[in-house]
Design a protein around this motif. Structure first.
Motif, short mmCIF file in Angstrom:
data_model
loop_
_atom_site.label_atom_id
_atom_site.label_comp_id
_atom_site.label_asym_id
_atom_site.label_seq_id
_atom_site.Cartn_x
_atom_site.Cartn_y
_atom_site.Cartn_z
N TRP A 1 15.69 15.25 -1.99
CA TRP A 1 16.89 14.89 -2.94
C TRP A 1 16.90 16.11 -3.65
CZ3 TRP A 1 18.77 10.13 -3.67
CH2 TRP A 1 19.26 9.65 -5.10
N GLY B 1 0.65 4.23 -2.62
CA GLY B 1 0.54 5.41 -2.30
C GLY B 1 1.45 6.81 -3.45
N ALA B 2 2.81 5.72 -3.33
CA ALA B 2 3.65 7.09 -3.92
C ALA B 2 3.74 6.58 -5.68
CB ALA B 2 4.84 6.04 -2.90
N LEU C 1 0.85 6.81 -7.49
CA LEU C 1 -0.14 7.47 -7.39
C LEU C 1 -0.03 8.94 -7.43
CD1 LEU C 1 -2.90 5.00 -5.74
CD2 LEU C 1 -2.96 5.05 -8.19
N MET C 2 1.08 9.02 -6.92
CA MET C 2 1.62 10.27 -7.04
C MET C 2 1.92 11.58 -7.60
SD MET C 2 1.07 10.58 -2.05
CE MET C 2 0.04 10.10 -1.44
N LYS D 1 -2.69 3.68 4.90
CA LYS D 1 -1.34 3.51 4.48
C LYS D 1 -1.35 3.59 3.86
CE LYS D 1 -1.46 -0.86 7.50
NZ LYS D 1 -2.31 -2.16 7.60
N MET D 2 -1.34 4.82 2.76
CA MET D 2 -1.25 4.75 1.00
C MET D 2 -0.95 6.28 0.90
SD MET D 2 -3.80 2.97 -1.45
CE MET D 2 -5.09 3.40 -0.82
N LEU D 3 -1.54 7.36 1.67
CA LEU D 3 -1.57 8.77 2.13
C LEU D 3 0.59 8.71 2.86
CD1 LEU D 3 -4.63 9.67 3.12
CD2 LEU D 3 -3.48 10.11 0.70
N PRO E 1 -1.42 15.52 0.31
CA PRO E 1 -1.88 13.97 1.05
C PRO E 1 -1.48 13.78 2.45
CG PRO E 1 -0.27 14.44 -1.04
CD PRO E 1 -0.79 15.81 -0.70
N GLY F 1 2.34 6.50 3.57
CA GLY F 1 3.82 6.22 2.46
C GLY F 1 4.08 6.83 1.33
N GLY F 2 3.06 7.02 0.81
CA GLY F 2 3.78 7.81 -0.56
C GLY F 2 3.34 9.68 0.08
N SER F 3 3.32 10.17 0.84
CA SER F 3 3.76 11.68 1.59
C SER F 3 5.18 11.44 1.95
CB SER F 3 2.68 11.48 2.78
OG SER F 3 1.65 11.92 2.00
N ALA F 4 5.55 10.58 2.62
CA ALA F 4 6.93 10.21 3.31
C ALA F 4 7.35 9.96 2.43
CB ALA F 4 6.60 8.73 4.45
N LEU F 5 7.75 8.67 1.18
CA LEU F 5 8.41 8.92 0.23
C LEU F 5 8.61 10.31 -0.39
CD1 LEU F 5 7.64 4.95 -1.07
CD2 LEU F 5 9.43 6.07 0.23
N LEU F 6 7.32 10.99 -1.07
CA LEU F 6 6.90 11.88 -1.86
C LEU F 6 8.09 13.47 -0.84
CD1 LEU F 6 5.08 11.41 -3.89
CD2 LEU F 6 4.21 13.41 -4.06
N VAL G 1 0.54 10.78 -10.84
CA VAL G 1 0.31 12.78 -10.56
C VAL G 1 0.77 13.58 -10.99
CG1 VAL G 1 -1.03 14.71 -9.68
CG2 VAL G 1 -1.73 12.39 -9.18
N PHE H 1 10.52 12.29 0.57
CA PHE H 1 12.36 11.75 0.91
C PHE H 1 11.95 12.67 -0.59
CE2 PHE H 1 15.24 9.12 -1.30
CZ PHE H 1 16.83 9.59 -0.23
N GLU H 2 11.59 12.33 -1.97
CA GLU H 2 12.19 12.93 -3.01
C GLU H 2 12.43 14.38 -2.92
OE1 GLU H 2 8.80 13.65 -6.39
OE2 GLU H 2 10.23 14.88 -7.01
N MET I 1 -3.27 14.46 -6.20
CA MET I 1 -2.56 13.69 -5.71
C MET I 1 -3.48 12.76 -4.85
SD MET I 1 0.82 14.54 -5.16
CE MET I 1 2.47 14.49 -6.48
N LEU J 1 1.22 -1.24 0.01
CA LEU J 1 0.29 0.11 0.23
C LEU J 1 0.45 1.42 0.10
CD1 LEU J 1 -2.81 -0.97 2.27
CD2 LEU J 1 -2.83 -0.60 0.30
N MET J 2 1.77 1.58 0.46
CA MET J 2 2.88 2.35 0.64
C MET J 2 3.57 2.78 -1.09
SD MET J 2 5.55 2.07 4.36
CE MET J 2 6.58 2.19 3.08
N VAL K 1 -5.86 9.08 -4.82
CA VAL K 1 -5.42 8.37 -3.61
C VAL K 1 -6.76 7.98 -3.05
CG1 VAL K 1 -3.95 7.80 -1.87
CG2 VAL K 1 -2.59 8.81 -3.21
#
Lengths: 105, 136
Positions: free
Chosen positions: B70, A37-38, A40-41, B55-57, B7, B59-64, A44, B66-67, B103, A33-34, B107
């Motif tokens: 970067w 989520g990333a 999908l973001m 988890k999607m929000l 997100p 996880g996605g926000s944390a990895l983004l 976009v 990091f980007e 985004m 899921l992690m 999601v």
């Protein structure tokens, strides 16, 4: 490249989750899921970039591609670290607890 | 610039909502009140389904995030965002309003799809079980 690498990581994590389901003791679902989520973001982000650059979006410079690939791999590694930490905190199999208790006795 | 903040903010809200829903579900369980939602009787609790979105929000926000570190868009010193430091707040807010909101919406839309599919599967399973009981 970052989007592509994250999508592949999401697919692999989902396949592992599906193979092990309904056993959720390793929390592969959280990892999948992690990454989804990333992905999908970043999808976009890619759509907005495509709207700005047009066809040029599909022909990046070699240096940019290399940098994006390196970033993608780092993102996958960071995702794995977050998942590992959450797994150890939740400790669904009680392994960490057992190990610590054994040592203290 | 700072699109991941949208997100990320939604993740904070949904995490609070999940905690409230979980608390209510536990109260109902203690009071032995059966849920009217058929999918919850035989399947996954709604708080668990909200957990998928969290988890999607998160996880996605944390990895983004990091980007963004970067690319130098997030810095470890105040005001933490390069756009704010360089006086590009307008551009940053515009990006948050377009890419960031899209985004969060995408999601959430994917999550709604997941919930609809899982509810349909659980409903079908419940109907099959009811039919089996009648036949028996």
């Amino acid at each position: 490249m970052t989007l592509l690498i994250t999508v592949f990581a999401a697919i692999v994590a989902t396949l592992v989750w599906y193979k092990k389901a309904p056993d959720n003791s390793m929390r592969y679902g959280t990892l999948a899921l992690m990454y989804w989520g990333a992905s999908l973001m970043w999808l976009v982000d890619a759509i907005f970039e495509y709207a700005e650059l047009g066809a040029e979006f599909f022909t990046p410079e070699a240096a940019d591609m290399l940098n994006d690939s390196y970033l993608g791999l780092c993102v996958v590694a960071l995702g794995l670290i977050i998942w590992l930490v959450s797994l150890f905190i939740k400790d669904p199999k009680g392994i960490i607890r057992k190990t610590l208790l054994k040592k203290s006795v | 610039m700072a699109c991941f903040l949208v997100p990320g903010t939604e993740a904070i809200v949904t995490t609070i909502v999940t905690a409230v829903v979980k608390h209510k579900e536990n109260n109902l369980k203690k009071a032995n009140v059966e849920s009217k939602d058929i999918s919850e009787k035989i399947g996954t609790k709604f708080s668990t389904k909200l957990g998928w979105l969290n988890k999607m929000l998160w996880g996605g926000s944390a990895l983004l995030a990091f980007e963004h570190i970067w690319h130098g868009e997030v810095i470890p010193v105040f005001p933490f965002l390069t756009a704010v430091k360089e006086g590009e707040v307008g551009g940053m807010l515009s990006e948050m309003g377009t890419a960031g909101v899209t985004m969060a919406v995408l999601v959430t839309a994917v999550w709604i799809g997941m919930v609809i599919v899982s509810n349909a599967i659980e409903k079908r399973q419940a109907e099959n079980e009811n039919t089996g009981e009648v036949k028996a």
